[in-house]
Design a protein around this motif. Structure first.
Motif, mmCIF file in Angstrom:
data_model
loop_
_atom_site.group_PDB
_atom_site.id
_atom_site.type_symbol
_atom_site.label_atom_id
_atom_site.label_comp_id
_atom_site.label_asym_id
_atom_site.label_seq_id
_atom_site.Cartn_x
_atom_site.Cartn_y
_atom_site.Cartn_z
ATOM 1 N N ASN A 86 0.818 -1.207 0.000
ATOM 2 C CA ASN A 86 0.000 0.000 0.000
ATOM 3 C C ASN A 86 0.853 1.259 0.000
ATOM 4 O O ASN A 86 1.970 1.261 0.486
ATOM 5 C CB ASN A 86 -0.899 0.030 1.230
ATOM 6 C CG ASN A 86 -2.325 -0.326 0.908
ATOM 7 O OD1 ASN A 86 -2.692 -0.438 -0.245
ATOM 8 N ND2 ASN A 86 -3.127 -0.504 1.934
ATOM 9 N N ASN A 129 -6.407 1.734 2.835
ATOM 10 C CA ASN A 129 -5.424 2.589 2.165
ATOM 11 C C ASN A 129 -4.537 3.350 3.143
ATOM 12 O O ASN A 129 -4.051 4.437 2.857
ATOM 13 C CB ASN A 129 -6.116 3.572 1.224
ATOM 14 C CG ASN A 129 -5.568 3.456 -0.184
ATOM 15 O OD1 ASN A 129 -5.244 2.367 -0.626
ATOM 16 N ND2 ASN A 129 -5.477 4.557 -0.884
ATOM 17 N N ARG A 212 -6.915 -2.135 0.364
ATOM 18 C CA ARG A 212 -6.475 -1.305 -0.748
ATOM 19 C C ARG A 212 -7.650 -0.499 -1.269
ATOM 20 O O ARG A 212 -8.809 -0.838 -1.063
ATOM 21 C CB ARG A 212 -5.937 -2.191 -1.890
ATOM 22 C CG ARG A 212 -4.818 -3.120 -1.491
ATOM 23 C CD ARG A 212 -3.542 -2.369 -1.172
ATOM 24 N NE ARG A 212 -2.985 -1.705 -2.322
ATOM 25 C CZ ARG A 212 -2.026 -2.209 -3.081
ATOM 26 N NH1 ARG A 212 -1.518 -3.391 -2.814
ATOM 27 N NH2 ARG A 212 -1.542 -1.529 -4.094
ATOM 28 N N GLY A 214 -10.058 0.915 -4.380
ATOM 29 C CA GLY A 214 -10.551 0.333 -5.626
ATOM 30 C C GLY A 214 -11.882 -0.373 -5.476
ATOM 31 O O GLY A 214 -12.152 -1.031 -4.490
ATOM 32 N N TYR A 231 -10.643 -2.621 -9.131
ATOM 33 C CA TYR A 231 -10.074 -1.439 -9.748
ATOM 34 C C TYR A 231 -9.375 -0.636 -8.632
ATOM 35 O O TYR A 231 -9.841 -0.654 -7.495
ATOM 36 C CB TYR A 231 -11.226 -0.635 -10.347
ATOM 37 C CG TYR A 231 -10.864 0.679 -10.969
ATOM 38 C CD1 TYR A 231 -10.475 0.759 -12.285
ATOM 39 C CD2 TYR A 231 -10.950 1.852 -10.209
ATOM 40 C CE1 TYR A 231 -10.159 1.973 -12.851
ATOM 41 C CE2 TYR A 231 -10.629 3.062 -10.776
ATOM 42 C CZ TYR A 231 -10.233 3.111 -12.087
ATOM 43 O OH TYR A 231 -9.920 4.312 -12.645
ATOM 44 N N GLU A 233 -5.893 -1.218 -9.219
ATOM 45 C CA GLU A 233 -4.601 -1.901 -9.297
ATOM 46 C C GLU A 233 -4.758 -3.406 -9.491
ATOM 47 O O GLU A 233 -3.816 -4.169 -9.288
ATOM 48 C CB GLU A 233 -3.800 -1.622 -8.025
ATOM 49 C CG GLU A 233 -3.444 -0.162 -7.866
ATOM 50 C CD GLU A 233 -2.685 0.133 -6.585
ATOM 51 O OE1 GLU A 233 -2.639 -0.751 -5.712
ATOM 52 O OE2 GLU A 233 -2.127 1.226 -6.465
ATOM 53 N N GLY A 235 -6.301 -5.711 -7.791
ATOM 54 C CA GLY A 235 -6.075 -6.473 -6.575
ATOM 55 C C GLY A 235 -6.974 -7.690 -6.534
ATOM 56 O O GLY A 235 -8.201 -7.572 -6.524
#
Length: 238
Positions: A86, A129, A212, A214, A231, A233, A235
């Protein structure tokens, strides 16, 4: 302190622009050599400095004089910022320190004058995050979607609590089915999803899926496991 407006931007190269509302003028304060592709710079203001915190791949904390906006110090910070990869969200601690999370997931205090690092909380876990904030007692809150993590700095105790309010209704972005008879779905925005079991009329709303950013736009059932990719990255969650 003089009324300048600081704007963190992420065009081709990340940088901080200062706007003078009296003169109606703009100027970039980030040195050209520190304007990095792929970086979105976050400006912070303490009682002593103006601070530019660059996430990966910039990996820098730039410290400016508050009136002249002249660069005073530049410090390197870990690129990954925690074990999950992260990008840490920097937070002001006091006039001379900012908080970030390092590769070992420790919450660190960075001295903006000397660059010295101090462990503030050794084993906090992760927040959404890496957004960590201080309360009035100096303890630390880490936010998730439907819950939060509370860190007591004196005892080093970690408490995980559900946010005690009714869940806010959201539109349904997607639906899929699973072999166990459940229907899975999720909202247009957010890192959470739900399941509905028609046989028992049971609706379950799940908390933050991964730590994360997204949105999860779909999931599939494969051999009794739910797979999703978030979305932006990509993940993968199982």
């Amino acid at each position: 302190p003089k009324g300048m407006v600081l704007v963190g931007t992420g065009p081709r190269h990340g940088k901080v622009t200062a706007y003078d509302p009296v003169k109606g003028s703009f100027r970039v304060i980030t040195p050209e050599q520190d304007q990095t592709p792929g970086v979105f710079s976050k400006p912070l203001v303490t009682g002593r400095y103006v601070v530019e915190c660059q996430h990966q791949p910039g990996d820098r904390v730039l410290v400016y004089a508050p009136v002249t906006l002249e660069l005073k110090h530049s410090f390197q910070v870990p690129g990954r910022n925690n074990g999950a990869g992260n990008q840490s969200a920097f937070t002001v601690i006091d006039d001379n320190h900012v908080l970030y999370q390092d590769d070992a997931q420790q919450l660190m205090s960075l001295n903006l004058t000397t660059g010295a690092r101090t462990v503030l909380f050794a084993k906090p876990g992760t927040a959404a995050n890496n957004r960590w904030y201080f309360d009035s007692k100096g303890n630390i809150l880490g936010l998730l979607v439907q819950s939060y993590v509370y860190l007591d700095r004196r005892t080093q105790k970690v408490v995980h609590r559900t946010i005690p309010v009714p869940r806010v209704p959201q539109d349904v972005k997607w639906l899929s089915t699973a072999a166990d008879g459940r229907i899975y779905g999720g909202p247009p925005l957010g890192q959470n999803l739900f399941s509905y079991y028609p046989a028992k009329r049971l609706l379950t709303s799940y908390d933050q899926v991964v730590d994360r950013t997204g949105e999860i736009y779909y999931s599939i059932d494969v051999d009794g496991k739910i797979y999703s990719i978030a979305y932006a990255e990509a993940g993968l969650s199982i």
